[in-house]
Design a protein around this motif. Structure first.
Motif, PDB file in Angstrom:
ATOM      1  N   UNK A  53      -2.642   0.946   4.054  1.00 46.23           N
ATOM      2  CA  UNK A  53      -2.523   0.250   2.547  1.00 46.23           C
ATOM      3  C   UNK A  53      -3.086  -1.057   2.387  1.00 46.23           C
ATOM      4  N   UNK A  54      -2.567  -2.074   3.595  1.00 46.20           N
ATOM      5  CA  UNK A  54      -3.040  -3.383   3.144  1.00 46.20           C
ATOM      6  C   UNK A  54      -4.711  -3.676   3.685  1.00 46.20           C
ATOM      7  N   UNK A  55      -5.109  -2.681   4.444  1.00 47.50           N
ATOM      8  CA  UNK A  55      -6.664  -2.645   4.778  1.00 47.50           C
ATOM      9  C   UNK A  55      -7.285  -2.391   3.311  1.00 47.50           C
ATOM     10  N   UNK A  56      -6.756  -1.247   2.735  1.00 49.42           N
ATOM     11  CA  UNK A  56      -7.415  -1.016   1.245  1.00 49.42           C
ATOM     12  C   UNK A  56      -7.409  -2.018   0.326  1.00 49.42           C
ATOM     13  N   UNK A  57      -6.312  -2.905   0.244  1.00 52.31           N
ATOM     14  CA  UNK A  57      -6.261  -4.029  -0.472  1.00 52.31           C
ATOM     15  C   UNK A  57      -7.280  -5.250  -0.139  1.00 52.31           C
ATOM     16  N   UNK A  58      -7.223  -5.352   1.189  1.00 55.72           N
ATOM     17  CA  UNK A  58      -8.461  -6.231   1.595  1.00 55.72           C
ATOM     18  C   UNK A  58      -9.682  -5.949   1.267  1.00 55.72           C
ATOM     19  N   UNK A  59      -9.913  -4.696   1.194  1.00 54.59           N
ATOM     20  CA  UNK A  59     -11.298  -4.024   0.924  1.00 54.59           C
ATOM     21  C   UNK A  59     -11.656  -4.452  -0.567  1.00 54.59           C
ATOM     22  N   UNK A  60     -10.607  -4.405  -1.374  1.00 48.11           N
ATOM     23  CA  UNK A  60     -10.557  -4.692  -2.894  1.00 48.11           C
ATOM     24  C   UNK A  60     -10.887  -6.108  -3.208  1.00 48.11           C
ATOM     25  N   UNK A  61     -10.046  -6.951  -2.479  1.00 53.34           N
ATOM     26  CA  UNK A  61     -10.115  -8.470  -3.082  1.00 53.34           C
ATOM     27  C   UNK A  61     -10.417  -9.467  -2.083  1.00 53.34           C
ATOM     28  N   UNK A  62     -10.636  -8.885  -0.962  1.00 56.72           N
ATOM     29  CA  UNK A  62     -11.109  -9.887   0.330  1.00 56.72           C
ATOM     30  C   UNK A  62      -9.829 -10.406   1.035  1.00 56.72           C
ATOM     31  N   UNK A  63     -10.086 -10.269   2.445  1.00 56.08           N
ATOM     32  CA  UNK A  63      -8.861 -10.589   3.070  1.00 56.08           C
ATOM     33  C   UNK A  63      -8.109 -11.851   2.971  1.00 56.08           C
ATOM     34  N   UNK A  64      -9.013 -12.987   2.381  1.00 53.85           N
ATOM     35  CA  UNK A  64      -8.065 -14.191   2.207  1.00 53.85           C
ATOM     36  C   UNK A  64      -7.179 -14.180   1.101  1.00 53.85           C
ATOM     37  N   UNK A  65      -7.060 -12.904   0.290  1.00 47.72           N
ATOM     38  CA  UNK A  65      -6.654 -12.864  -0.838  1.00 47.72           C
ATOM     39  C   UNK A  65      -5.246 -11.738  -0.850  1.00 47.72           C
ATOM     40  N   UNK A  66      -5.290 -11.523   0.218  1.00 45.16           N
ATOM     41  CA  UNK A  66      -4.016 -10.398   0.588  1.00 45.16           C
ATOM     42  C   UNK A  66      -3.167 -11.122   1.742  1.00 45.16           C
ATOM     43  N   UNK A  67      -2.028 -11.763   0.960  1.00 42.79           N
ATOM     44  CA  UNK A  67      -0.973 -12.284   2.137  1.00 42.79           C
ATOM     45  C   UNK A  67       0.205 -11.276   2.377  1.00 42.79           C
ATOM     46  N   UNK A  68       0.423 -11.818   3.779  1.00 41.37           N
ATOM     47  CA  UNK A  68       1.309 -10.844   4.487  1.00 41.37           C
ATOM     48  C   UNK A  68       2.395 -11.524   5.306  1.00 41.37           C
ATOM     49  N   UNK A  69       1.978 -12.587   5.675  1.00 40.78           N
ATOM     50  CA  UNK A  69       2.836 -13.661   6.711  1.00 40.78           C
ATOM     51  C   UNK A  69       3.959 -14.137   5.902  1.00 40.78           C
ATOM     52  N   UNK A  70       5.131 -14.361   6.587  1.00 37.29           N
ATOM     53  CA  UNK A  70       6.208 -14.793   5.953  1.00 37.29           C
ATOM     54  C   UNK A  70       6.134 -16.079   5.429  1.00 37.29           C
ATOM     55  N   UNK A  71       5.405 -17.046   5.899  1.00 33.77           N
ATOM     56  CA  UNK A  71       5.058 -18.340   5.490  1.00 33.77           C
ATOM     57  C   UNK A  71       4.297 -18.442   4.348  1.00 33.77           C
ATOM     58  N   UNK A  72       3.492 -17.441   4.097  1.00 32.69           N
ATOM     59  CA  UNK A  72       2.560 -17.334   3.119  1.00 32.69           C
ATOM     60  C   UNK A  72       2.967 -16.585   1.708  1.00 32.69           C
ATOM     61  N   UNK A  73       3.814 -15.662   2.044  1.00 27.42           N
ATOM     62  CA  UNK A  73       4.530 -14.917   0.941  1.00 27.42           C
ATOM     63  C   UNK A  73       5.730 -15.451   0.261  1.00 27.42           C
ATOM     64  N   UNK A  74       6.539 -16.231   1.019  1.00 26.21           N
ATOM     65  CA  UNK A  74       7.773 -16.615   0.562  1.00 26.21           C
ATOM     66  C   UNK A  74       8.065 -17.348  -0.815  1.00 26.21           C
ATOM     67  N   UNK A  75       7.216 -18.032  -0.859  1.00 29.48           N
ATOM     68  CA  UNK A  75       7.152 -18.699  -2.536  1.00 29.48           C
ATOM     69  C   UNK A  75       6.888 -17.630  -3.494  1.00 29.48           C
TER      70      UNK A  75
END
Ligand SMILES: Cc1cc2nc3c(=O)[nH]c(=O)nc-3n(C[C@H](O)[C@H](O)[C@H](O)COP(=O)(O)OP(=O)(O)OC[C@H]3O[C@@H](n4cnc5c(N)ncnc54)[C@H](O)[C@@H]3O)c2cc1C
Length: 473
Positions: free
Chosen positions: A1-23
């Motif tokens: 699923x996340x690979x599919x998301x990256x393919x659509x919006x670009x890897x830089x715009x799919x955040x999954x790391x705890x530090x990146x997503x917490x906010x």
């Protein structure tokens, strides 16, 4: 699923790391937060549509998100359904601005204050105004049908919107950005999406109305003799200025006290007690109202001053302070906008956002304030009084411990009174997660049933912001 998301919006715009997503997983109140598979930040409507289609394929829920200033837990995931957050903040372009037609086409992620300043560059205003303006987004404003302090003159966000572009729960795109003021071609889908809190689709852009910037502004703080007198003062000011009242905000003594206590640098608006305090603003875009008179005053201000003298002679207004400079005006508005932070900083509170017919405001406050005091609760109230909207926050009265107070009894009393007086339990903040049980209990069953039918018809998999706004049957 996340690979599919990256393919659509670009890897830089799919955040999954705890530090990146917490906010992105916690709302402004700090009361609602849950995990998400990813935070996705699309850059275009086409990308939003592809993301939604992918979620349909995998059965993953979608939480649309703007500036996360919502106060009901609507813009963050729930824990019992696997979801992604779709943050619209990269879609922040003002696509066009039509000076003659007084409209703008804005993307959902445009921050409200950015639209204010863009419009002003063209001598125009977008009149939606409230404390979160530096962070909230147009998409969030539309989805919550936000109100604020200028509704008395310009209406809620719904009334400021002429068209919408949105991605529906199946990934299809509706484009209704013509900006027509008249268009009777069937159901108004724009009005269905406004106030839907992201449960029926993702708003990606909108056509909004703009208005002439005021040439003259008169801002004052009044102490009036009673709430009933305040309504009389409002109507007299409206009549005198031809409907020029832009804001009419209720700020009684306890509200002013809590702001001055938490923010000691705040200047008290009046030398004495404010009692039933009102922050009022009158504006005009008419050149003659901005004329300087022989004594150096501005015609609009002089007129307001004259009317206030009459109202004082009649005993309706007890004291008044007219802002003499932009700085004084800003100080008054700063004080008003600090109220939520002040209440939050001063201890636990239960926030009610209610509305009543104007004539029922005084009966409500006169009955509820003593009833709450009897239970050990201190109401810290402010309100957009011109719209009959009170933010009625229940805090612990001095000498009482919050945890021991009968909050449920207090809520029951308030809701009972609201029903008796034909009021609403959610005036402008919406339902989100926080008011689902009240929605179940108090919304007319026939209306709830239609809402559930609409939700099922448009979102049969229940993937679009589940667990918000529409309570389970
Ligand atoms: C200090 C302060 C003062 C406030 N004063 C007022 C006030 O006076 N009047 C008032 O009405 N509100 C007020 N609010 C509440 C809040 O600012 C508004 O509800 C605002 O409109 C939310 O916008 P947002 O971009 O932050 O949305 P978010 O908080 O991110 O989301 C709010 C809801 O809208 C949905 N959503 C967001 N963007 C989209 C989109 N593009 N498409 C579909 N759904 C979307 C979310 O899923 C969620 O359900 C205040 C909040 C604060 C913190």
């Amino acid at each position: 699923m996340t690979d599919g998301l990256r393919a659509i919006v670009g890897a830089a715009h799919v955040l999954t790391l705890a530090g990146d997503v917490s906010a992105y997983l916690e709302d402004w109140t700090g009361q609602y937060s849950a995990a998400a598979l990813a935070v996705v930040r699309p850059g275009s409507t086409a990308e939003v549509a592809e993301v939604v289609k992918l979620c349909n394929t995998y059965g993953i829920a979608i939480v649309p998100q703007g500036g996360r200033t919502g106060l009901c837990g609507g813009g963050v995931p729930i824990s019992d359904q696997l979801s992604i957050v779709v943050s619209l903040t990269r879609m922040n372009a003002v696509r066009s601005l039509d000076v003659a037609g007084r409209t703008a086409v804005v993307e959902a992620g445009v921050v409200l204050e950015t639209l204010h300043s863009t419009a002003l560059e063209h001598g125009l205003i977008f009149p939606l105004m409230f404390g979160a303006k530096g962070s909230c987004t147009i998409g969030g404003n539309l989805s919550t049908n936000a109100g604020g302090s200028n509704v008395v003159r310009y209406g809620t966000t719904r009334e400021l919107c002429l068209g919408i572009e949105a991605v529906m729960p199946d990934g299809s795109v509706i484009n209704a950005l013509t900006g027509l003021r008249k268009d009777n071609t069937g159901y108004d889908l724009k009005d269905l999406l406004i106030g839907a809190e992201g449960t029926l689709g993702i708003i990606t852009a909108a056509v909004v109305k703009l208005f002439a910037a005021p040439r003259a502004i008169s801002t004052a703080f009044l102490s009036v003799v009673s709430l009933d007198a305040a309504i009389e003062v409002l109507n007299r000011l409206q009549d005198f200025t031809g409907g020029g009242v832009e804001a009419f905000e209720y700020m009684p003594q306890p509200a002013v006290d809590v702001i001055c206590k938490v923010f000691p640098n705040t200047r008290r608006p009046l030398d004495g007690e404010v009692g039933t305090g009102i922050l009022v603003e009158v504006t005009s875009s008419r050149p003659q109202d901005a004329e300087e008179l022989e004594d150096g005053s501005i015609r609009l201000e002089a007129g307001v001053m004259e009317l206030l003298s009459v109202l004082m002679e009649e005993g309706l207004v007890l004291d008044a302070m007219l802002a003499q400079s932009v700085q004084q005006r800003n100080e008054l508005w700063k004080m008003r906008e600090l109220i939520l932070e002040a209440i939050t900083a001063s201890g636990p509170a239960y926030h009610l956002d209610i509305s009543l017919p104007l004539a029922q405001i005084a009966p409500f406050v006169d009955a509820m304030d003593p009833a709450m005091a009897h239970l050990g609760l201190q109401p810290l109230t402010v309100g957009h009084l011109g719209d009959g909207n009170l933010h009625y926050a229940l805090s612990a009265a001095e000498g009482h411990i919050w945890e021991t107070l009968p909050l449920e009894t207090a809520k029951e009393l308030v809701f009972e009174k609201l029903v008796a007086l034909n009021g609403s339990f959610s005036a402008e903040h919406g339902i989100g997660q926080s008011k689902l049980s009240v929605m179940s209990a108090l919304k007319e069953p026939a209306q709830l049933a239609v809402m559930r039918d609409i939700k099922r018809a448009l979102d049969p998999q229940n993937l679009m912001n589940p667990g918000k706004l529409v309570p389970r049957a």
